[in-house]
Design an enzyme around this catalytic site. Structure first.
Site, short mmCIF file in Angstrom:
data_model
loop_
_atom_site.label_atom_id
_atom_site.label_comp_id
_atom_site.label_asym_id
_atom_site.label_seq_id
_atom_site.Cartn_x
_atom_site.Cartn_y
_atom_site.Cartn_z
N ALA A 134 47.69 54.92 47.47
CA ALA A 134 47.71 53.84 45.96
C ALA A 134 47.77 54.80 44.05
CB ALA A 134 45.78 52.79 45.70
N VAL A 136 46.09 56.47 42.90
CA VAL A 136 45.30 57.52 41.85
C VAL A 136 45.20 58.16 43.46
CG1 VAL A 136 42.56 57.97 41.46
CG2 VAL A 136 44.17 56.64 39.90
N LYS A 153 39.01 59.21 51.13
CA LYS A 153 40.04 59.21 50.54
C LYS A 153 40.38 60.99 50.05
CE LYS A 153 40.08 56.02 46.32
NZ LYS A 153 39.42 55.09 45.83
N ASP A 288 37.99 45.95 39.60
CA ASP A 288 38.91 46.47 40.45
C ASP A 288 39.98 45.78 41.61
OD1 ASP A 288 41.68 48.19 39.90
OD2 ASP A 288 41.34 49.79 41.09
#
Length: 535
Positions: A134, A136, A153, A288
């Site tokens: 994605a 970021v 992540k 989000d």
């Protein structure tokens, strides 16, 4: 920073020229003077060959090249299929989780640096190829030594300088707009950009995201509505997050949802209920909620459960904001436009001298068409435009603290359109809000509020006693007070007046709950009165 900002502007200009975005702009019905201005652009004088890309691909690739702020803007637009052509909306949807990944070697190096250990010593298995990517961060699948399937992540390298450059231009444009336009000043663009700056830098801290996910999981523990993956705190760092791997269907994969006979109507209704529960019950909402972050469990398609990931952006409201929104929405549902107008005036969102009758009529004109119609027949783009015109006419001020909530509402609307176009959003939300308002004045809620205020009594009493003891100490007499003593006396009187005003305000607030909860108010009133009347 100024040099970096200029370089960034040139970069944006190159991307616009490269993907011919000015051609897309000129296809719109622009004013003649703006169309004439386009002929002064030097690059439009040169020969131009056709690009082997569709217009949707050009927009997506341009936003992708420009970085995270522009990618997030594209993610928001992708949920508004009522505002965009289908081809552009389909391409922008790819920005939700199909951004090109960065080099896996960078991921491994960053993970080992953050964890202070080799990947092989922490994970039984680690997939170097990203599971998703994605704006970021990107995500890798892995397995802990203890056997749990997890995702890892990792923050993209080199983001902060680019974000700072973009924000520098956004601040410059916002300040310029406020300086030259009264309409822009009403919208508080500088405050909006400041809020966005805080939001996006918070998203770069994965420890904050881990804490948000843990809180959201606790809020919906055991709920059939929403599941939030478990965070493995032992392996979380500022730029690395390890959490439970989930298996579900992406919420926009309508074909797979239909194949497993998912109850789409219930799914859409539960989405609305989750949103209002987060906003009003918890004052802690996932802000989000683009489709890339929302999945549907495969366990019980007849009673579908949502799965939420990526809790980097979380919004919250004060009790005053919650109460204001709930009372306004209920008034909207009941078509009590006069109350809506009065609430806006009482809250200070519009000037106090606004004529209630005129404002009521304007709100009725905007809102009346939206009721008793299915979601698919409501043009929220037209509604927002009409509300903007109303705001400009009555000098309504945009509240920066609600920007995240407004963005989330747009995402909810976009998802609702895709899942179940016949969903009546208003009739689904109204019972929830009425129940929430009733719960606020239930005996249990009143007792909780009373307990919270009574807990403050010893502290306030101690402060008041110390103040009274200090003030009651005998003062040496003097033939005439000096200028300093006179100022001291006036200062005490002003302090007393402030205490009386604060006590009166607290008493007014507490009166709607219970008589006993006014004790702190009476203490403040008594102390203030003593300071005012003492010699």
């Amino acid at each position: 920073m100024k040099l970096l900002a200029v370089r960034r502007l040139l970069r944006i200009q190159r991307v616009v020229i490269r993907y011919r975005l000015d051609d897309l702009l000129l296809e719109l019905p622009l004013p003649w003077w703006l169309r004439a201005l386009s002929y002064t652009l030097p690059w439009r004088w040169l020969p131009r060959t056709a690009l082997p890309l569709s217009r949707g691909e050009r927009v997506r690739l341009a936003l992708q090249d420009l970085g995270p702020i522009f990618i997030k803007f594209g993610q928001l637009l992708s949920t508004r299929r009522d505002l965009l052509p289908v081809d552009i909306a389909d391409e922008l949807a790819k920005l939700q989780d199909q951004v090109p990944p960065f080099d896996p070697a960078h991921s491994l190096a960053l993970i080992e640096e953050q964890l202070g250990a080799k990947v092989g010593s922490v994970f039984a298995r680690f997939d170097s190829q990203p599971l998703a990517s994605a704006s970021v961060a990107q995500v890798h699948a892995a397995q802990l030594k203890s056997g749990e399937e997890v995702v890892v992540k990792v923050i993209r390298p080199g983001l902060k300088p680019v974000i700072r450059q973009d924000l520098a231009w956004l601040f410059l444009l916002a300040k310029l707009a406020e300086r030259i336009s009264a309409e822009a000043r009403r919208l508080h663009p500088v405050e909006v950009v400041s809020d966005y700056e805080k939001t996006i830098f918070d998203e770069l801290d994965l420890l904050r995201e881990a804490a948000n996910a843990s809180q959201l999981r606790r809020n919906f523990e055991g709920s059939p509505l929403l599941y939030v993956p478990q965070v493995y705190w032992d392996w979380c760092r500022p730029q690395v997050l390890v959490m439970e791997r989930i298996y579900g269907i992406q919420v926009t994969d309508l074909a797979t949802l239909a194949d497993q006979r998912t109850d789409m109507k219930l799914l859409a209704e539960r989405g609305v209920e989750i949103f209002f529960t987060q906003v009003f019950r918890d004052s802690f909402f996932h802000a989000d909620m683009h489709p890339g972050n929302i999945f549907v469990s495969t366990r019980q398609p007849w009673s579908p459960q949502y799965i939420a990931v990526d809790c980097g952006i979380i919004g919250s409201l004060t009790p005053e904001d919650q109460d204001y929104l709930a009372r306004n929405l209920i008034a909207f549902f009941k078509r009590d436009y006069r109350k809506v107008a009065q609430l806006h005036i009482d809250s200070g969102w519009v000037p106090a001298e606004t004529k209630v009758n005129d404002f009521e009529a304007a709100i009725r004109t905007v809102c009346e068409p939206i009721f008793e119609r299915p979601l698919k027949d409501i043009s929220f783009g037209l509604l927002l435009m009409r509300l903007f015109q109303t705001a400009r006419r009555f000098n309504m001020e945009v509240q920066p603290q609600l920007v995240l909530l407004q963005k989330t509402l747009l995402n909810i609307e976009g998802l609702g359109r895709q899942l179940y176009p016949d969903l009546d959003l208003w009739s689904t939300a109204q019972p929830f809000l009425e129940r929430w308002m009733r719960d606020r004045i239930s005996p249990k809620s009143l007792l909780h509020s009373l307990q919270a205020q009574v807990e403050q009594v010893p502290h306030l009493a101690h402060m008041t006693r110390e103040l009274l003891e200090r003030l009651s100490q005998p003062q040496p007499t003097a033939p005439a007070p000096t200028g300093g003593e006179q100022r001291h006396g006036w200062l005490l009187r002003l302090t007393g007046a402030a205490l009386m005003v604060g006590g009166a305000s607290l008493a007014a607030t507490s009166a709607s709950l219970a008589a006993l909860s006014a004790w702190p108010a009476w203490i403040m009133l008594g102390a203030g009165l003593y300071l005012v009347v003492r010699r």
